[in-house]
Scaffold this active site. Structure first.
Site, short mmCIF file in Angstrom:
data_model
loop_
_atom_site.label_atom_id
_atom_site.label_comp_id
_atom_site.label_asym_id
_atom_site.label_seq_id
_atom_site.Cartn_x
_atom_site.Cartn_y
_atom_site.Cartn_z
N ILE A 27 0.84 6.89 13.28
CA ILE A 27 0.19 5.81 12.53
C ILE A 27 0.86 4.47 12.87
O ILE A 27 0.19 3.44 12.98
CB ILE A 27 0.25 6.08 11.01
CG1 ILE A 27 -0.39 7.43 10.68
CG2 ILE A 27 -0.44 4.97 10.24
CD1 ILE A 27 -1.87 7.55 10.94
N GLY A 28 2.17 4.52 13.07
CA GLY A 28 2.87 3.28 13.44
C GLY A 28 2.30 2.67 14.71
O GLY A 28 2.15 1.45 14.82
N LYS A 75 0.88 -1.18 0.00
CA LYS A 75 0.00 0.00 0.00
C LYS A 75 0.91 1.22 0.00
O LYS A 75 1.41 1.63 1.03
CB LYS A 75 -0.88 -0.02 1.26
CG LYS A 75 -2.26 0.62 1.07
CD LYS A 75 -2.23 2.08 0.64
CE LYS A 75 -1.91 3.01 1.79
NZ LYS A 75 -1.77 4.42 1.34
N GLU A 83 9.91 15.94 15.03
CA GLU A 83 10.35 15.85 13.65
C GLU A 83 9.64 16.95 12.85
O GLU A 83 8.42 17.04 12.87
CB GLU A 83 9.95 14.47 13.14
CG GLU A 83 10.61 14.09 11.88
CD GLU A 83 10.25 12.66 11.49
OE1 GLU A 83 9.10 12.27 11.71
OE2 GLU A 83 11.12 11.97 10.97
N GLU A 132 9.33 1.22 10.99
CA GLU A 132 10.39 2.19 10.65
C GLU A 132 9.74 3.56 10.75
O GLU A 132 9.02 3.98 9.85
CB GLU A 132 10.89 1.94 9.22
CG GLU A 132 11.50 0.58 8.99
CD GLU A 132 12.90 0.43 9.55
OE1 GLU A 132 13.38 1.36 10.24
OE2 GLU A 132 13.51 -0.61 9.32
N GLY A 150 6.58 4.96 8.26
CA GLY A 150 5.76 6.16 8.29
C GLY A 150 5.89 6.86 9.63
O GLY A 150 6.90 6.72 10.32
N SER A 151 4.85 7.57 9.99
CA SER A 151 4.92 8.41 11.19
C SER A 151 4.70 7.59 12.46
O SER A 151 4.03 6.56 12.43
CB SER A 151 3.86 9.50 11.09
OG SER A 151 2.58 8.89 10.99
N CYS A 160 13.55 10.41 6.99
CA CYS A 160 13.44 9.99 8.40
C CYS A 160 14.78 10.10 9.09
O CYS A 160 14.85 10.42 10.27
CB CYS A 160 12.92 8.56 8.47
SG CYS A 160 13.89 7.45 7.47
#
Ligand code: NAD
Length: 477
Positions: A228-229, A171, A379, A246, A224-225, A280
């Site tokens: 959401i992780g 995705k 970040e 990650e 991702g962020s 990242c």
């Protein structure tokens, strides 16, 4: 309009809905993608499972390697085409887009060579027994990929999963997915069986959420962020599905007084402006020993003033940010910093050719930023470097470790003993000494600690994450 690639076939989203694709360089829609949903994810997972059970798991490892090598060659042959897709989709300057394609080809090459070298062990046990371990693929792996490096993250995540013998459902991010649809097609042309590589386009909260919750997914690789992780890990935990996370970083560059500044300063600039800071592992915090702090600020200020941001096709130091909301987020963090009196050392320029409808942000260097401030802790995901000074080695380590993240760190010093001491004390997944990023380092395991995530991708180590270990104890006779 483009959409899913399932079972080696392009197919439309079952919802009939679409998402516009925006060129970050001018803010204009140039295409659209299908807005996938749980039905589409279900089709992709079924295709991957069929492939896994009937073809992929039966293929000798060396043959998997040959297919990956053929895909690597196809990517290299189509480098210009893939780079131009990525450039328009993500706003990448030409050199960065080409570097991403080269990195993908190299990941696939690396993982091609690893397929038939992944093996288990024999374990000494009681007399009359033989004990061995088998490295087995999870089965069907799900890959949620962000927009900042679609091709590279496909290479390290999907490349490793395929090498380990999994079939994959991907995705990509709704902002940037066209290059991965093209790579999936190239894989089909290279001979990958139907269902080995499936791409479902759509929003994260729809297609992404359906993928990570799907009972047919045996392992999830999420990049991702952190927000959401966390959600992904929670939903995976409900069905005990293993996850590699990650996530982001706030990586420090630590410059000691004995550093070779001629080598360090260009690398420090590049580590924050690469991909407009949307990396990242961006070196976004600069920690400088107090005796050289003013010198470093002066020299870096000169370098920042020369930096130029503009349309991706102009191939300047920076392209645009990915989307309007990202631009607004960076601007609001900078406005907050200015309001609290943080001093701007220097700013780069946005060139006149940059349309006002594009999502540009000039690079900014800020000094004396308090270690606890938002800019030093969160970040930004934009070209913003925050600097602070330290008085000795202990202080440097304390500051370096004082964020919720722990992805990468850079150490700049000529003192060999200090290189080891400080590297050992840093809480992060990768340390670079007198360099930053090691030119990509496909071979070097990558991943974080704390809020930067867990699990490792890249290198041979990734293959352990994409497999499960079965122990077999055989009693003789
Ligand atoms: P994001 O978390 O919003 O999106 C990442 C991906 O997750 C996208 O494909 C998105 O569609 C999907 N997604 C969103 N909501 C979802 C949900 N509920 N369920 C499943 N999937 C969902 O992040 P972003 O803004 O696209 O990317 C930037 C972030 O990614 C930054 O924090 C950055 O540091 C991080 N990142 C980390 C690495 C790494 O290797 N550590 C690499 C690149 C980016």
């Amino acid at each position: 309009m483009q959409s899913h690639f399932i079972d080696n076939t392009h197919c439309a989203a079952s919802s009939g809905l679409s998402i516009p694709m925006i060129d970050p360089s001018d803010g204009q829609a140039f295409d659209a993608i299908g807005r996938g949903n749980a039905n589409d994810v279900n089709d992709a997972v079924s295709a991957a499972r069929r492939c896994q059970e009937t073809v992929w798991s039966k293929l000798p490892a060396a043959n998997r390697g040959r297919l990956l090598m053929q895909l690597s060659a196809a990517v290299a042959t189509h480098a210009d085409e893939l780079a131009s897709i990525e450039q328009r989709d993500c706003g990448k300057p030409t050199r960065q887009a080409i570097a991403d394609v080269s990195a993908l080809a190299r990941y696939l090459e690396f993982y091609a060579g690893s397929c038939d070298k992944l093996h288990g062990a024999t374990i000494p046990y009681l007399d009359g027994y033989s004990v061995l371990t088998w490295r087995e693929p999870h089965g069907v792996t799900g890959h949620v990929i962000p927009w900042n490096y679609p091709l590279q993250i496909f290479g390290r995540s999907v490349g490793g999963a395929l090498a380990a013998g999994n079939s994959c459902v991907i995705k990509p991010a709704e902002d940037a997915c066209l290059s991965l649809i093209r790579v999936a097609q190239l894989a089909a042309d290279a001979g990958f069986p139907a269902g080995a590589i499936n791409v479902v386009t759509g929003y994260g909260h729809e297609a992404g959420d359906a993928l990570v919750r799907h009972a047919g997914i045996d392992h999830i690789s999420f990049t991702g962020s952190p927000v959401i992780g966390t959600r992904v890990a929670q939903s995976a935990a409900e069905r005990h599905c293993p996850v590699t996370l990650e996530l982001g970083g706030k990586s420090p560059q630590i410059v000691f007084a004995d550093a070779n500044l001629d080598a360090a300063l260009p690398a420090i600039v590049s580590a924050i402006v690469q991909n407009s800071g949307q990396t990242c592992s961006a070196g976004s915090r600069l920690l400088v020993e107090h005796s050289i702090y003013e010198t470093v600020m002066t020299r870096l200020g000169q370098a920042f003033r020369k930096l130029q941001a503009g349309p991706a096709a102009l191939d300047l130091d920076l392209g645009p940010l990915i989307r309007r909301t990202q631009q607004q987020r960076v601007q609001s963090m900078l406005a907050e910093a200015r309001a609290t009196g943080i001093e701007v050392v220097a700013e780069g320029q946005i060139v006149d050719q940059a349309p006002s409808s594009g999502f540009y942000q000039a690079p900014v260097l800020l000094r004396d930023v308090a270690p606890v401030s938002r800019l030093a802790q969160e970040e930004v995901f934009g070209p913003v470097l925050v600097a602070m000074s330290f008085h000795d080695e202990d202080h440097a380590v304390e500051l370096a470790n004082a964020t919720p993240f722990g992805l990468v760190a850079g150490i700049w010093t000529q003192d060999g003993a200090r290189q080891f001491r400080v590297a050992r004390r840093l809480r992060c997944g990768q340390v670079f000494v007198n360099n930053y990023g090691a030119g990509g380092g496909v071979e070097i395991p990558f991943g974080g600690v704390k809020s930067s995530g867990y699990g490792r991708e890249k290198g041979f180590e990734a293959l352990y994450g994409f497999t499960t270990l079965k122990s077999v104890a055989i009693r003789h006779g």
